[in-house]
Motif scaffolding. Structure first.
Motif, PDB file in Angstrom:
ATOM      1  N   TRP A  84       0.843  -1.190   0.000  1.00  0.00           N
ATOM      2  CA  TRP A  84       0.000   0.000   0.000  1.00  0.00           C
ATOM      3  C   TRP A  84       0.881   1.244   0.000  1.00  0.00           C
ATOM      4  O   TRP A  84       2.054   1.187   0.412  1.00  0.00           O
ATOM      5  N   PRO A  85       0.326   2.392  -0.407  1.00  0.00           N
ATOM      6  CA  PRO A  85       1.095   3.645  -0.344  1.00  0.00           C
ATOM      7  C   PRO A  85       1.576   3.910   1.078  1.00  0.00           C
ATOM      8  O   PRO A  85       0.869   3.609   2.054  1.00  0.00           O
TER       9      PRO A  85
ATOM     10  N   ASN B 130      -8.266   6.526  -3.935  1.00  0.00           N
ATOM     11  CA  ASN B 130      -9.046   7.759  -4.080  1.00  0.00           C
ATOM     12  C   ASN B 130     -10.274   7.534  -4.954  1.00  0.00           C
ATOM     13  O   ASN B 130     -11.359   8.056  -4.675  1.00  0.00           O
TER      14      ASN B 130
ATOM     15  N   GLU C  72      -2.181   4.937  -5.082  1.00  0.00           N
ATOM     16  CA  GLU C  72      -2.991   5.816  -4.246  1.00  0.00           C
ATOM     17  C   GLU C  72      -4.211   6.321  -5.007  1.00  0.00           C
ATOM     18  O   GLU C  72      -5.280   6.510  -4.425  1.00  0.00           O
TER      19      GLU C  72
ATOM     20  N   THR D 261       1.686   6.431   2.674  1.00  0.00           N
ATOM     21  CA  THR D 261       0.912   7.475   3.351  1.00  0.00           C
ATOM     22  C   THR D 261      -0.277   6.897   4.115  1.00  0.00           C
ATOM     23  O   THR D 261      -0.944   7.615   4.859  1.00  0.00           O
ATOM     24  N   VAL D 262      -0.559   5.607   3.933  1.00  0.00           N
ATOM     25  CA  VAL D 262      -1.714   4.965   4.561  1.00  0.00           C
ATOM     26  C   VAL D 262      -1.344   4.458   5.949  1.00  0.00           C
ATOM     27  O   VAL D 262      -0.349   3.746   6.122  1.00  0.00           O
TER      28      VAL D 262
END
Length: 270
Positions: free
Chosen positions: A29-30, A137, A133, A32-33
């Motif tokens: 996963w990115p 979104n 990502e 940022t998660v």
């Protein structure tokens, strides 16, 4: 958008699939998660800044209250209220699935204000392909949509549910989800596991025009639909004995296709 994932598991589940779920998320996963986990009587030995483990005994007092009230209630522990000889059926196992319900509602309150989307992800999933990502979104609920879920024929598959933390009714949704269980109202429904109660709330909010919802599945589908959706390109859902096998079967993705018109088969093909 900022995304946070939430899940829960017991000790055996952590060893069998939960640890793999977390590791694959961190890898695929990115970065940022973030992730919240509510482990049941087990220590999470994955030390990573993006993962926060919360003890349900300390953080979920409403869950403990529910369990104390229903631990000896057969109709909250798998017994069919109509055919009482059926005693191990998930459809009436609210006690088992309450861990998920109260983890979700607590995470909604914790993450609101800091994140845009809270994603419930079943711990018996494994991410096998890098997730962009922009994909997270794209499938997230937006504007008037309170949640995005995997609809199908009948009640939905709730192995993945994305919650819109910016929706004005998100806290009311969390309150309603909890109170159905805490008040005992769950015993009045045809089934009382989390997916069925979630579906009842969705229909209730749609009837009253309180919120809209984003459908990620299809009314044409049934059964093991997670991997037949857009999510299947990135994540496998190891339902049932697939946990032992370590992957879903090819027929899981193809079994429903022959029943559809050709133009729909093309639309649903990955």
């Amino acid at each position: 958008m900022k995304h946070c994932v939430v899940t829960t598991f017991h000790e055996a589940g952590y060893q069998q699939y939960g640890k793999r779920c977390i590791k694959s998320l961190l890898e695929k996963w990115p970065d940022t998660v973030s992730m919240l986990v509510y482990p049941e009587n087990v220590s999470v030995d994955l030390f990573e800044a993006r993962v926060q483990a919360l003890d349900p005994l300390e953080c979920l007092p409403k869950l403990q209250k529910f369990k104390l009230s229903n631990r000896d209630n057969p109709f909250a522990n798998g017994t069919n209220p109509i055919i009482t000889k059926q005693t191990k059926n998930f459809r009436w196992d609210a006690y088992r699935f309450s861990n998920k319900v109260f983890a979700v509602t607590d995470a909604i309150r914790r993450c609101k204000g800091d994140f845009d989307q809270l994603i419930w992800l079943d711990a018996d999933t494994v991410t096998h392909t890098q997730i962009p990502e922009k994909f997270l979104n794209k499938i997230a609920p937006k504007n008037g949509q309170l949640a995005a879920y995997l609809n199908r024929r009948g009640y939905p598959e709730c192995g993945w549910v994305g919650y819109n933390l910016k929706h004005p009714e998100i806290l009311n949704f969390a309150d309603r989800f909890e109170q159905i269980y805490l008040s005992g109202e769950f015993l009045t429904y045809k089934e009382n596991h989390d997916s069925y109660i979630f579906w009842e709330i969705v229909q209730e909010m749609e009837r009253t025009n309180t919120a809209k919802f984003k459908e990620l599945g299809s009314k044409w589908r049934s059964g093991h639909i997670f991997i037949r959706s857009a999510l299947g390109k990135y994540i496998d859902h190891l339902k049932g004995d697939r946990k032992i096998e370590g992957r879903s079967r090819e027929r899981d993705a193809l079994s429903f296709m022959h029943k559809l018109p050709r133009f729909l088969q093309q639309n649903f093909s990955r």
